[in-house]
Scaffold this active site. Sequence first.
Site, PDB file in Angstrom:
ATOM      1  N   GLU A  24       5.556  -6.695  -9.031  1.00  9.39           N
ATOM      2  CA  GLU A  24       4.862  -7.915  -8.629  1.00  9.39           C
ATOM      3  C   GLU A  24       3.466  -7.957  -9.229  1.00  9.39           C
ATOM      4  O   GLU A  24       2.865  -6.925  -9.496  1.00  9.39           O
ATOM      5  CB  GLU A  24       4.730  -7.964  -7.106  1.00  9.39           C
ATOM      6  CG  GLU A  24       6.041  -8.293  -6.431  1.00  9.39           C
ATOM      7  CD  GLU A  24       5.902  -8.295  -4.922  1.00  9.39           C
ATOM      8  OE1 GLU A  24       6.250  -9.309  -4.312  1.00  9.39           O
ATOM      9  OE2 GLU A  24       5.449  -7.287  -4.366  1.00  9.39           O
ATOM     10  N   SER A  60      -9.591   4.525  -3.432  1.00  9.68           N
ATOM     11  CA  SER A  60      -9.040   4.249  -2.106  1.00  9.68           C
ATOM     12  C   SER A  60      -9.247   5.482  -1.235  1.00  9.68           C
ATOM     13  O   SER A  60      -8.527   6.459  -1.338  1.00  9.68           O
ATOM     14  CB  SER A  60      -7.546   3.921  -2.220  1.00  9.68           C
ATOM     15  OG  SER A  60      -7.380   2.796  -3.053  1.00  9.68           O
ATOM     16  N   LEU A  61     -10.263   5.409  -0.396  1.00 11.18           N
ATOM     17  CA  LEU A  61     -10.686   6.587   0.364  1.00 11.18           C
ATOM     18  C   LEU A  61      -9.967   6.662   1.721  1.00 11.18           C
ATOM     19  O   LEU A  61      -9.287   7.622   2.011  1.00 11.18           O
ATOM     20  CB  LEU A  61     -12.205   6.504   0.544  1.00 11.18           C
ATOM     21  CG  LEU A  61     -12.957   7.797   0.801  1.00 11.18           C
ATOM     22  CD1 LEU A  61     -12.749   8.794  -0.326  1.00 11.18           C
ATOM     23  CD2 LEU A  61     -14.446   7.501   0.956  1.00 11.18           C
ATOM     24  N   CYS A  67       1.604   2.126   3.068  1.00  9.11           N
ATOM     25  CA  CYS A  67       1.744   1.218   1.924  1.00  9.11           C
ATOM     26  C   CYS A  67       3.199   0.867   1.648  1.00  9.11           C
ATOM     27  O   CYS A  67       4.049   1.750   1.501  1.00  9.11           O
ATOM     28  CB  CYS A  67       1.110   1.861   0.697  1.00  9.11           C
ATOM     29  SG  CYS A  67       1.428   0.955  -0.833  1.00  9.11           S
ATOM     30  N   CYS A  70      -4.138  -9.446 -10.623  1.00 10.70           N
ATOM     31  CA  CYS A  70      -3.921  -8.089 -10.147  1.00 10.70           C
ATOM     32  C   CYS A  70      -2.591  -7.590 -10.689  1.00 10.70           C
ATOM     33  O   CYS A  70      -1.559  -8.221 -10.473  1.00 10.70           O
ATOM     34  CB  CYS A  70      -3.910  -8.097  -8.630  1.00 10.70           C
ATOM     35  SG  CYS A  70      -3.496  -6.507  -7.979  1.00 10.70           S
ATOM     36  N   SER A  86      -8.052   0.780  -9.714  1.00  8.02           N
ATOM     37  CA  SER A  86      -8.075   1.332  -8.365  1.00  8.02           C
ATOM     38  C   SER A  86      -7.194   2.577  -8.320  1.00  8.02           C
ATOM     39  O   SER A  86      -6.064   2.562  -8.806  1.00  8.02           O
ATOM     40  CB  SER A  86      -7.536   0.287  -7.373  1.00  8.02           C
ATOM     41  OG  SER A  86      -7.458   0.831  -6.066  1.00  8.02           O
ATOM     42  N   CYS A 123       5.911   3.758  -6.426  1.00  3.70           N
ATOM     43  CA  CYS A 123       4.743   4.638  -6.558  1.00  3.70           C
ATOM     44  C   CYS A 123       5.103   6.023  -6.042  1.00  3.70           C
ATOM     45  O   CYS A 123       5.700   6.154  -4.974  1.00  3.70           O
ATOM     46  CB  CYS A 123       3.564   4.083  -5.769  1.00  3.70           C
ATOM     47  SG  CYS A 123       2.073   5.106  -5.929  1.00  3.70           S
ATOM     48  N   GLU A 142       0.263   3.796  -9.064  1.00  6.54           N
ATOM     49  CA  GLU A 142      -1.008   4.501  -9.214  1.00  6.54           C
ATOM     50  C   GLU A 142      -1.371   4.545 -10.703  1.00  6.54           C
ATOM     51  O   GLU A 142      -0.767   5.288 -11.484  1.00  6.54           O
ATOM     52  CB  GLU A 142      -0.866   5.914  -8.622  1.00  6.54           C
ATOM     53  CG  GLU A 142      -1.995   6.862  -8.932  1.00  6.54           C
ATOM     54  CD  GLU A 142      -3.400   6.311  -8.669  1.00  6.54           C
ATOM     55  OE1 GLU A 142      -3.659   5.799  -7.563  1.00  6.54           O
ATOM     56  OE2 GLU A 142      -4.230   6.388  -9.580  1.00  6.54           O
ATOM     57  N   CYS A 158       1.853   6.834   0.145  1.00  6.42           N
ATOM     58  CA  CYS A 158       0.971   6.648   1.303  1.00  6.42           C
ATOM     59  C   CYS A 158       1.785   6.001   2.436  1.00  6.42           C
ATOM     60  O   CYS A 158       2.539   5.058   2.204  1.00  6.42           O
ATOM     61  CB  CYS A 158      -0.212   5.759   0.942  1.00  6.42           C
ATOM     62  SG  CYS A 158      -1.194   6.403  -0.419  1.00  6.42           S
ATOM     63  N   CYS A 176       4.386  -7.301   1.906  1.00  6.83           N
ATOM     64  CA  CYS A 176       3.851  -6.349   0.947  1.00  6.83           C
ATOM     65  C   CYS A 176       2.418  -5.997   1.311  1.00  6.83           C
ATOM     66  O   CYS A 176       1.477  -6.629   0.856  1.00  6.83           O
ATOM     67  CB  CYS A 176       3.924  -6.890  -0.467  1.00  6.83           C
ATOM     68  SG  CYS A 176       3.476  -5.629  -1.650  1.00  6.83           S
TER      69      CYS A 176
HETATM   70  N1  SAH Z   1      -2.445   3.134  -6.128  1.00  2.41           N
HETATM   71  C1  SAH Z   1      -3.750   2.579  -6.233  1.00  2.41           C
HETATM   72  C2  SAH Z   1      -3.766   1.101  -6.560  1.00  2.41           C
HETATM   73  C3  SAH Z   1      -2.759   0.236  -5.875  1.00  2.41           C
HETATM   74  S1  SAH Z   1      -2.880   0.130  -4.118  1.00  2.41           S
HETATM   75  C4  SAH Z   1      -4.542   2.849  -4.978  1.00  2.41           C
HETATM   76  O1  SAH Z   1      -3.987   3.311  -3.994  1.00  2.41           O
HETATM   77  O2  SAH Z   1      -5.757   2.608  -5.006  1.00  2.41           O
HETATM   78  C5  SAH Z   1      -4.182  -1.097  -3.915  1.00  2.41           C
HETATM   79  C6  SAH Z   1      -4.937  -1.008  -2.597  1.00  2.41           C
HETATM   80  O3  SAH Z   1      -4.127  -1.483  -1.509  1.00  2.41           O
HETATM   81  C7  SAH Z   1      -5.321   0.411  -2.227  1.00  2.41           C
HETATM   82  O4  SAH Z   1      -6.686   0.454  -1.846  1.00  2.41           O
HETATM   83  C8  SAH Z   1      -4.401   0.696  -1.054  1.00  2.41           C
HETATM   84  O5  SAH Z   1      -4.912   1.718  -0.248  1.00  2.41           O
HETATM   85  C9  SAH Z   1      -4.342  -0.649  -0.392  1.00  2.41           C
HETATM   86  N2  SAH Z   1      -3.277  -0.802   0.623  1.00  2.41           N
HETATM   87  C10 SAH Z   1      -2.019  -0.380   0.577  1.00  2.41           C
HETATM   88  N3  SAH Z   1      -1.330  -0.730   1.675  1.00  2.41           N
HETATM   89  C11 SAH Z   1      -2.180  -1.425   2.459  1.00  2.41           C
HETATM   90  C12 SAH Z   1      -2.066  -2.077   3.731  1.00  2.41           C
HETATM   91  N4  SAH Z   1      -0.944  -2.073   4.432  1.00  2.41           N
HETATM   92  N5  SAH Z   1      -3.170  -2.696   4.217  1.00  2.41           N
HETATM   93  C13 SAH Z   1      -4.326  -2.714   3.507  1.00  2.41           C
HETATM   94  N6  SAH Z   1      -4.494  -2.103   2.332  1.00  2.41           N
HETATM   95  C14 SAH Z   1      -3.431  -1.475   1.800  1.00  2.41           C
HETATM   96 FE1  SF4 Z   2       0.707   4.260  -4.286  1.00  6.47          FE
HETATM   97 FE2  SF4 Z   2      -1.676   3.072  -3.916  1.00  6.47          FE
HETATM   98 FE3  SF4 Z   2       0.435   2.508  -2.323  1.00  6.47          FE
HETATM   99 FE4  SF4 Z   2      -0.723   4.880  -2.123  1.00  6.47          FE
HETATM  100  S1  SF4 Z   2      -1.682   2.891  -1.677  1.00  6.47           S
HETATM  101  S2  SF4 Z   2       1.478   4.523  -2.210  1.00  6.47           S
HETATM  102  S3  SF4 Z   2      -1.280   5.275  -4.221  1.00  6.47           S
HETATM  103  S4  SF4 Z   2       0.265   2.085  -4.486  1.00  6.47           S
END
Ligand code: SAH
Ligand code: SF4
Length: 359
Positions: free
Chosen positions: A95, A222-223, A126, A112, A199, A119, A168, A123, A341
């Site tokens: 997407e 993404s901390l 996510c 974006c 990111s 991935c 990622e 996480c 999503c």
């Molecule tokens: N893998 C990379 C980039 C793609 S994710 C990363 O993790 O940074 C893009 C952003 O979406 C990241 O900051 C991720 O932590 C955030 N994200 C993922 N799932 C989410 C959710 N359910 N609510 C809010 N932010 C989310």
């Molecule tokens: Fe991958 Fe980013 Fe989603 Fe984590 S938040 S699973 S690194 S896409």
Amino acid sequence: MSMDKIALADLSLDELSALFKAWGEPQFHAVQVWRWLHLSSVTSFDEMSDLPARIRQELAENSVLNSLLPVHVQSSVDRETEKVLFRLRDGKNIEAVSMRQPRRRGGRHTVCVSTQAGCPVGCAFCATGQQGFRRNLSAGEIVEQVLFFARKSPESPVSNVVFMGMGEPLLNYEATVKAIRILNAPQGRNLGARHITVSTAGVVPGIKRLSGEGMQVGLAISLHAPNDSLRQSLVPLGRKYPLRALIAAARDYFASTGRRVSFEYTLFNGINDSVSLAAQLARLLAGMNCHVNLIPANRNADSTFRAPSRDRVAAFRDELIRRGVTTTLRRSLGGDIQAGCGQLAAYDTLLKPCTSGNR
Ligand code: SAH
Ligand code: SF4
């Protein structure tokens, strides 16, 4: 669609020139094709009107102009945000999202992009992470996501690209950097590196490598947690790259690129949103030239991860600000297309600051 043919968007201008050389064709035709590909809306080689018929035929036999097939488009009610599901040549799906501000709000057009189908980081919060990993995208598959929206709305040129879609980016390093260079190329879209943000969930070696590329690309980390044990429970990659190393890499990134790093902190109710964690976060980032983006969690299938109440969000933000951390609270909007999503919904909020208070 045939996978044997070359996807033109995968090629740098040098590579396209080399291909033309191998075909015994003059170089300037490569530049023409490159410009048709990156700067026009043509959908077939036949429309490349300044090319000799024999080259058009050669291209059609050996290459494809588009390797992404848009299969589903969702627009927000205000039509500013559009999410497109693409089918890749091998049938996998990804997407991408386009966000267009109206002219009165700056007229920015941000795309974006995804860098992987699925991935591998996994996480827990996510939606993409929960799908597992399918494969890396090629540079061309990344570039074409931008080209799709550029062609679709020539009246609002793409001004920014964020690598915040599925996957990622720093675990698909080569394709990510190649895509950035292609988008950056003066003979093509000429998109400034300063208008591109990568990111990452915290791939330390990737951050180090990126800082040495000589590009001023923005970096978002993404901390989501200010200590290792909490972070590891949210972002499994934290086990491999602890916060000490991650923060050091972020400092180095700023030192070598001059770009201030932003830290994304998604707030999950009752998990990482207490005021004492805000204080811990402020200590972690003390003295660093950086920026924190707070993002209330987007809804996805997993009910463990919900956004905190407005009051809790505000208390967290206020604590950071009180302790001198530059903080922006991002709001969720366009809820109508965020459904399903969590992650794609996330960057939608990243780019739209709140308007009241520090919001
Ligand atoms: N893998 C990379 C980039 C793609 S994710 C990363 O993790 O940074 C893009 C952003 O979406 C990241 O900051 C991720 O932590 C955030 N994200 C993922 N799932 C989410 C959710 N359910 N609510 C809010 N932010 C989310
Ligand atoms: Fe991958 Fe980013 Fe989603 Fe984590 S938040 S699973 S690194 S896409």
